[in-house]
Design a protein around this motif. Sequence first.
Motif, mmCIF file in Angstrom:
data_model
loop_
_atom_site.group_PDB
_atom_site.id
_atom_site.type_symbol
_atom_site.label_atom_id
_atom_site.label_comp_id
_atom_site.label_asym_id
_atom_site.label_seq_id
_atom_site.Cartn_x
_atom_site.Cartn_y
_atom_site.Cartn_z
ATOM 1 N N GLU A 95 0.831 -1.196 0.000
ATOM 2 C CA GLU A 95 0.000 0.000 0.000
ATOM 3 C C GLU A 95 0.873 1.256 0.000
ATOM 4 O O GLU A 95 0.534 2.260 -0.632
ATOM 5 C CB GLU A 95 -0.912 0.011 1.223
ATOM 6 C CG GLU A 95 -1.855 1.214 1.250
ATOM 7 C CD GLU A 95 -2.636 1.331 2.554
ATOM 8 O OE1 GLU A 95 -3.604 2.105 2.561
ATOM 9 O OE2 GLU A 95 -2.264 0.687 3.545
ATOM 10 N N GLN A 139 1.776 2.245 -3.405
ATOM 11 C CA GLN A 139 0.646 2.877 -4.087
ATOM 12 C C GLN A 139 0.486 4.333 -3.641
ATOM 13 O O GLN A 139 0.206 5.231 -4.449
ATOM 14 C CB GLN A 139 -0.640 2.088 -3.806
ATOM 15 C CG GLN A 139 -0.652 0.696 -4.422
ATOM 16 C CD GLN A 139 -1.811 -0.154 -3.926
ATOM 17 O OE1 GLN A 139 -2.475 0.196 -2.953
ATOM 18 N NE2 GLN A 139 -2.046 -1.284 -4.584
ATOM 19 N N ASP A 172 2.827 6.622 -5.308
ATOM 20 C CA ASP A 172 2.433 6.908 -6.693
ATOM 21 C C ASP A 172 1.252 7.864 -6.774
ATOM 22 O O ASP A 172 1.162 8.691 -7.682
ATOM 23 C CB ASP A 172 2.072 5.610 -7.425
ATOM 24 C CG ASP A 172 3.284 4.732 -7.685
ATOM 25 O OD1 ASP A 172 4.399 5.291 -7.749
ATOM 26 O OD2 ASP A 172 3.118 3.508 -7.811
ATOM 27 N N GLN A 173 0.336 7.741 -5.819
ATOM 28 C CA GLN A 173 -0.924 8.484 -5.909
ATOM 29 C C GLN A 173 -0.825 9.917 -5.397
ATOM 30 O O GLN A 173 -1.495 10.808 -5.901
ATOM 31 C CB GLN A 173 -2.015 7.735 -5.115
ATOM 32 C CG GLN A 173 -2.406 6.412 -5.752
ATOM 33 C CD GLN A 173 -3.248 5.567 -4.821
ATOM 34 O OE1 GLN A 173 -3.591 5.982 -3.713
ATOM 35 N NE2 GLN A 173 -3.581 4.364 -5.258
#
Length: 457
Positions: A38, A41, A44-45
């Motif tokens: 997570e 992620q 990246d987000q």
Amino acid sequence: MRLLIVDDGHYIVEYLKHLLDWNNMGVKNIRTTTNPIEAKQLLDQAYIDILITDIRMPEVSGVDLLEHVNKNKLRTKVVFLTGYSDFEYTQKAIRLGAVDYLLKPVDKDDMEKSMKKVLKQIEEERLKTNIDWKNFDGLGYLLSVISGHHSIPHDYKLYDDALASETYCFFQVPTARVNDEILLRDNSGGVEHFIWSTDTTIAGIVLKSCTESLANRIDTLTFSDSFHFHQKNTVRHNFYQFFYNEHVSAGEFEWLRDRVVFPNLETGSWESFRKTLLKMYAQMLSGKQKITFLMELIHFLYFTYCQLQASELKDWIFNQLNHPDATFHSILIAISQMEKDIRLSNDDMINAVHAYIADHLSDALSLDELGRVVHLHPVYLSKLYKQETGENLSNYISMKRLEKASRLLIDSNLHVIDISHLVGYKKPQYFIKLFKEQYGTTPQQYRKIRLGRDANG
């Protein structure tokens, strides 16, 4: 700034989240996770400024996360949490560019030192980015920070970041000597865009670290309490306290926001604008209310009408505002002058549109095309033209085309169809219809009547 804390132990994540006063360090957003997948992620987000991660975790290690940061060219600074047995991992992490590593269990002092190191690196990198300091509007930036109204958008994000880490003070030299401004600019810590001089005063902002040196060189120099730009309520409080000896609370700005909404001033509504200002100013009963109202008005005018002279603003803010009634009168005079300047400017635009139309009557002459001539949105041009002349732009174009057609009918032997094309009408029947509405006769009859008169005359 955004911080991400990653460790497969929940209690460690919670411990680190509350270990320091992150908000005071400029970290406004803290994300945590016990799942390193997570974490990847999240990297990246959302842009993460700082990553604090355990170096050894199942599936995805802290080193894997650092490699992910490097591979994707993220600007995230990485600090590792390690054990004594993680020596090889730690060596690899340092080679890959980790800023620091901390031994578990993490000590508060060690974490604080590490974060200062990280924050220093972030600040140095930000200052190296391509910020246009040469054209930085220091006065506009100050007005945007101290204003209680936020309806006017200002794109200062890049400067917010670059200025966030330093501590500043307001200063004032009420009876400045010739060399005082030179001394201030040379010893301001590189913030010359925050130094403003008027006929009698030099005022502005300098780095707190420079205050002692400057005070030793300029006898009449005084300083405010220190502040950080991201603490806007503190900046505002210090500003009014230092320059006007007024204690302005957040509640008083809320009171002002409820009563002061400046109208969207459009051409032709200047008198209404002045009446609105007079009505609002009459509600300001105390000197403090008058001064804060006038600062909000200065902010509004500065970002709405570029015709205001910087010298006027500096004089209002740093010389006149302790006498608000006189300042308000001065602002009303400046608004009247702006009205005259804008009307002159509008006359120039109307004349430019008329000249372009005269030279391009055979073209389509769309609003888009005419808007490009005077750098205005076509809808605004249409509205402005109607306000300034009392007629629609399309009617003016039609009138000029028919005037030219009437001259060509008399001064040339061209066929009606050719004349129709020369004045921008591709369909002769439509041209004939408009001509008859304007002159009461068809083009052919108009020519016959006018030439007959000339021959008889």
